[in-house]
Design a protein around this motif. Sequence first.
Motif, PDB file in Angstrom:
ATOM      1  N   SER A  45       0.140 -64.475 -21.515  1.00  0.00           N
ATOM      2  CA  SER A  45      -0.069 -65.782 -22.134  1.00  0.00           C
ATOM      3  C   SER A  45      -1.472 -65.874 -22.726  1.00  0.00           C
ATOM      4  N   GLY A  46      -1.556 -66.343 -23.957  1.00  0.00           N
ATOM      5  CA  GLY A  46      -2.849 -66.546 -24.592  1.00  0.00           C
ATOM      6  C   GLY A  46      -3.396 -65.337 -25.326  1.00  0.00           C
ATOM      7  N   GLY A  75      -2.321 -64.080 -28.035  1.00  0.00           N
ATOM      8  CA  GLY A  75      -2.255 -64.240 -29.489  1.00  0.00           C
ATOM      9  C   GLY A  75      -0.896 -63.954 -30.105  1.00  0.00           C
ATOM     10  N   LYS A  76       0.140 -63.832 -29.283  1.00  0.00           N
ATOM     11  CA  LYS A  76       1.458 -63.442 -29.802  1.00  0.00           C
ATOM     12  C   LYS A  76       2.024 -64.477 -30.789  1.00  0.00           C
ATOM     13  N   SER A  77       2.007 -65.737 -30.383  1.00  0.00           N
ATOM     14  CA  SER A  77       2.592 -66.765 -31.263  1.00  0.00           C
ATOM     15  C   SER A  77       1.790 -66.869 -32.551  1.00  0.00           C
ATOM     16  N   THR A  78       0.478 -66.829 -32.422  1.00  0.00           N
ATOM     17  CA  THR A  78      -0.369 -66.901 -33.610  1.00  0.00           C
ATOM     18  C   THR A  78      -0.031 -65.754 -34.553  1.00  0.00           C
TER      19      THR A  78
END
Length: 243
Positions: free
Chosen positions: A43-44, A46-49
């Motif tokens: 989590s955090g 940068g995957k979604s970004t």
Amino acid sequence: MSIVLRARGLRKEYGRGSGLVRAVDGVDLDVAAGETVAVMGPSGCGKSTLLHLLGGLDRPSAGEVTLNGRRIDDVGERALARMRRTGVGFVFQSFHLMEELTAVENVELSALLAGRSPRPARRHAEQLLERVGLADRARFLPAALSGGQRQRVAVARALGNEPSIVLADEPTGNLDTAATLDVLQLFDSLHEAGQTLVIVTHDARVAATAERMISMRDGAFVDETRLTGGTTGRLGALIGLDD
Ligand SMILES: Nc1ncnc2c1ncn2[C@@H]1O[C@H](COP(=O)(O)OP(=O)(O)OP(=O)(O)O)[C@@H](O)[C@H]1O
């Protein structure tokens, strides 16, 4: 080998000074036609970004993204929206279906927005719902569907514009084990049919069903594994996975 999606030196920063966050910090990626790539990380990281940058939902601070040989990072808003509508299918963790539209209307909308006329769009939507095993739920509203069924509608919607690439952001994050397997099997069937696919997930077991698994940490790629043995075998290994 034709490259559907290419990223070079991709960066995305938020904030400034001591509050600066480098969400994506120098990513290079080539996704070949027909390939299934998983990007995995905590989590955090940068995957979604990253996925938003790859699909033109967000603009990079630096670097380039090319879809089918055409830059998408430096085009105007209207051209970018057109490229998304016609070239990319998105699947999100929380489904993002239109709650007031039926399953078939959700899928149809994606075909209409890509430029199909109404009758072919409806026929295409019905075929896609059949493909994801929900022909008998076509007239249901999303609220009357289970989480797994909603995600299958969302996958059908992602295919409604016959995209060059499907980008899936934590697609099994809200699903129980049985529904997770359903969705992974569906992705496997898309792969068999030649669909190019990128999945981001924090779940190593989900990532391990792809052909190529990239690990991400602190905005950067740190490791890459090419997996062998066929997706079906890898999916088989997932049966019995605990929630
Ligand atoms: N709009 C924003 N403004 C400021 N910081 C942001 C913004 N969006 C993301 N970030 C930060 O960028 C970093 C990467 O976030 P991102 O959502 O891409 O991670 P992730 O790997 O997808 O996480 P998760 O698995 O929890 O969804 C995080 O530190 C996050 O706080």
